[in-house]
Design a protein around this motif. Structure first.
Motif, PDB file in Angstrom:
ATOM      1  N   VAL A 201       0.892   6.471 -12.345  1.00  0.00           N
ATOM      2  CA  VAL A 201      -0.372   5.784 -12.106  1.00  0.00           C
ATOM      3  C   VAL A 201      -0.281   4.293 -12.416  1.00  0.00           C
ATOM      4  O   VAL A 201      -0.802   3.466 -11.665  1.00  0.00           O
ATOM      5  CB  VAL A 201      -1.515   6.440 -12.913  1.00  0.00           C
ATOM      6  N   GLU A 202       0.400   3.947 -13.507  1.00  0.00           N
ATOM      7  CA  GLU A 202       0.491   2.538 -13.890  1.00  0.00           C
ATOM      8  C   GLU A 202       1.210   1.709 -12.815  1.00  0.00           C
ATOM      9  O   GLU A 202       0.739   0.627 -12.441  1.00  0.00           O
ATOM     10  CB  GLU A 202       1.231   2.395 -15.223  1.00  0.00           C
ATOM     11  N   GLU A 203       2.317   2.217 -12.313  1.00  0.00           N
ATOM     12  CA  GLU A 203       3.054   1.493 -11.276  1.00  0.00           C
ATOM     13  C   GLU A 203       2.246   1.441  -9.981  1.00  0.00           C
ATOM     14  O   GLU A 203       2.271   0.434  -9.265  1.00  0.00           O
ATOM     15  CB  GLU A 203       4.415   2.154 -11.044  1.00  0.00           C
ATOM     16  N   ALA A 204       1.512   2.507  -9.676  1.00  0.00           N
ATOM     17  CA  ALA A 204       0.645   2.502  -8.495  1.00  0.00           C
ATOM     18  C   ALA A 204      -0.422   1.416  -8.621  1.00  0.00           C
ATOM     19  O   ALA A 204      -0.710   0.701  -7.651  1.00  0.00           O
ATOM     20  CB  ALA A 204      -0.011   3.875  -8.314  1.00  0.00           C
ATOM     21  N   GLN A 205      -0.989   1.265  -9.803  1.00  0.00           N
ATOM     22  CA  GLN A 205      -1.984   0.212 -10.021  1.00  0.00           C
ATOM     23  C   GLN A 205      -1.367  -1.172  -9.872  1.00  0.00           C
ATOM     24  O   GLN A 205      -1.995  -2.087  -9.337  1.00  0.00           O
ATOM     25  CB  GLN A 205      -2.626   0.365 -11.398  1.00  0.00           C
ATOM     26  N   ASN A 206      -0.134  -1.321 -10.335  1.00  0.00           N
ATOM     27  CA  ASN A 206       0.563  -2.603 -10.167  1.00  0.00           C
ATOM     28  C   ASN A 206       0.705  -2.957  -8.689  1.00  0.00           C
ATOM     29  O   ASN A 206       0.464  -4.091  -8.285  1.00  0.00           O
ATOM     30  CB  ASN A 206       1.950  -2.562 -10.820  1.00  0.00           C
ATOM     31  N   TRP A 207       1.081  -1.982  -7.883  1.00  0.00           N
ATOM     32  CA  TRP A 207       1.251  -2.234  -6.457  1.00  0.00           C
ATOM     33  C   TRP A 207      -0.086  -2.473  -5.761  1.00  0.00           C
ATOM     34  O   TRP A 207      -0.160  -3.252  -4.807  1.00  0.00           O
ATOM     35  CB  TRP A 207       2.038  -1.109  -5.799  1.00  0.00           C
ATOM     36  N   GLN A 208      -1.149  -1.853  -6.253  1.00  0.00           N
ATOM     37  CA  GLN A 208      -2.478  -2.140  -5.705  1.00  0.00           C
ATOM     38  C   GLN A 208      -2.867  -3.591  -6.002  1.00  0.00           C
ATOM     39  O   GLN A 208      -3.477  -4.265  -5.160  1.00  0.00           O
ATOM     40  CB  GLN A 208      -3.539  -1.186  -6.269  1.00  0.00           C
TER      41      GLN A 208
ATOM     42  N   ALA B 215       0.835  -1.204   0.000  1.00  0.00           N
ATOM     43  CA  ALA B 215       0.000   0.000   0.000  1.00  0.00           C
ATOM     44  C   ALA B 215       0.869   1.254   0.000  1.00  0.00           C
ATOM     45  O   ALA B 215       0.574   2.229  -0.706  1.00  0.00           O
ATOM     46  CB  ALA B 215      -0.931  -0.008   1.207  1.00  0.00           C
ATOM     47  N   GLN B 216       1.941   1.229   0.780  1.00  0.00           N
ATOM     48  CA  GLN B 216       2.851   2.375   0.838  1.00  0.00           C
ATOM     49  C   GLN B 216       3.505   2.623  -0.520  1.00  0.00           C
ATOM     50  O   GLN B 216       3.591   3.754  -0.981  1.00  0.00           O
ATOM     51  CB  GLN B 216       3.926   2.149   1.911  1.00  0.00           C
ATOM     52  N   LYS B 217       3.944   1.542  -1.172  1.00  0.00           N
ATOM     53  CA  LYS B 217       4.551   1.670  -2.508  1.00  0.00           C
ATOM     54  C   LYS B 217       3.536   2.280  -3.477  1.00  0.00           C
ATOM     55  O   LYS B 217       3.877   3.154  -4.276  1.00  0.00           O
ATOM     56  CB  LYS B 217       5.002   0.316  -3.033  1.00  0.00           C
ATOM     57  N   ALA B 218       2.299   1.812  -3.416  1.00  0.00           N
ATOM     58  CA  ALA B 218       1.258   2.333  -4.308  1.00  0.00           C
ATOM     59  C   ALA B 218       1.063   3.826  -4.091  1.00  0.00           C
ATOM     60  O   ALA B 218       0.977   4.599  -5.050  1.00  0.00           O
ATOM     61  CB  ALA B 218      -0.045   1.574  -4.093  1.00  0.00           C
ATOM     62  N   ARG B 219       1.014   4.254  -2.824  1.00  0.00           N
ATOM     63  CA  ARG B 219       0.854   5.681  -2.513  1.00  0.00           C
ATOM     64  C   ARG B 219       2.032   6.498  -3.026  1.00  0.00           C
ATOM     65  O   ARG B 219       1.846   7.594  -3.552  1.00  0.00           O
ATOM     66  CB  ARG B 219       0.679   5.882  -1.006  1.00  0.00           C
ATOM     67  N   GLU B 220       3.236   5.965  -2.854  1.00  0.00           N
ATOM     68  CA  GLU B 220       4.430   6.685  -3.307  1.00  0.00           C
ATOM     69  C   GLU B 220       4.413   6.887  -4.823  1.00  0.00           C
ATOM     70  O   GLU B 220       4.696   7.982  -5.310  1.00  0.00           O
ATOM     71  CB  GLU B 220       5.692   5.926  -2.902  1.00  0.00           C
ATOM     72  N   PHE B 221       4.082   5.827  -5.567  1.00  0.00           N
ATOM     73  CA  PHE B 221       4.052   5.954  -7.023  1.00  0.00           C
ATOM     74  C   PHE B 221       2.914   6.859  -7.479  1.00  0.00           C
ATOM     75  O   PHE B 221       3.072   7.624  -8.427  1.00  0.00           O
ATOM     76  CB  PHE B 221       3.956   4.574  -7.685  1.00  0.00           C
ATOM     77  N   GLU B 222       1.782   6.796  -6.784  1.00  0.00           N
ATOM     78  CA  GLU B 222       0.663   7.668  -7.139  1.00  0.00           C
ATOM     79  C   GLU B 222       1.032   9.132  -6.902  1.00  0.00           C
ATOM     80  O   GLU B 222       0.754   9.996  -7.735  1.00  0.00           O
ATOM     81  CB  GLU B 222      -0.574   7.283  -6.331  1.00  0.00           C
ATOM     82  N   ALA B 223       1.689   9.399  -5.789  1.00  0.00           N
ATOM     83  CA  ALA B 223       2.099  10.768  -5.475  1.00  0.00           C
ATOM     84  C   ALA B 223       3.119  11.293  -6.492  1.00  0.00           C
ATOM     85  O   ALA B 223       3.149  12.483  -6.785  1.00  0.00           O
ATOM     86  CB  ALA B 223       2.690  10.836  -4.069  1.00  0.00           C
ATOM     87  N   ALA B 224       3.920  10.377  -7.025  1.00  0.00           N
ATOM     88  CA  ALA B 224       4.928  10.752  -8.017  1.00  0.00           C
ATOM     89  C   ALA B 224       4.331  10.866  -9.422  1.00  0.00           C
ATOM     90  O   ALA B 224       5.025  11.231 -10.360  1.00  0.00           O
ATOM     91  CB  ALA B 224       6.067   9.738  -8.016  1.00  0.00           C
TER      92      ALA B 224
END
Length: 60
Positions: free
Chosen positions: A38-45, A26-35
């Motif tokens: 979006v695609e990497e955030a979805q991967n982590w989700q 979840a933390q990784k997803a938030r970090e990528f989303e903040a950066a």
């Protein structure tokens, strides 16, 4: 990221972090989303969801 790779990441993260793995994903997803990645955030989700499935329902 395909389903097989997602499951591999999830298993590796769960092996390394145990019950904290879902929070790590979840933390990784938030970090990528903040950066703005979006695609990497979805991967982590997806990894997070896979970890949740592995853990099963709460035993609370």
């Amino acid at each position: 990221m395909d389903a097989l790779k997602t499951a591999q990441y999830a298993r590796a993260l769960y092996s390394a972090h145990g019950d904290k793995a879902e929070a790590e994903a979840a933390q990784k997803a938030r970090e990528f989303e903040a950066a703005g990645n979006v695609e990497e955030a979805q991967n982590w989700q997806a990894v997070r969801a896979s970890i949740r499935q592995m853990r099963g329902p709460n035993q609370g």
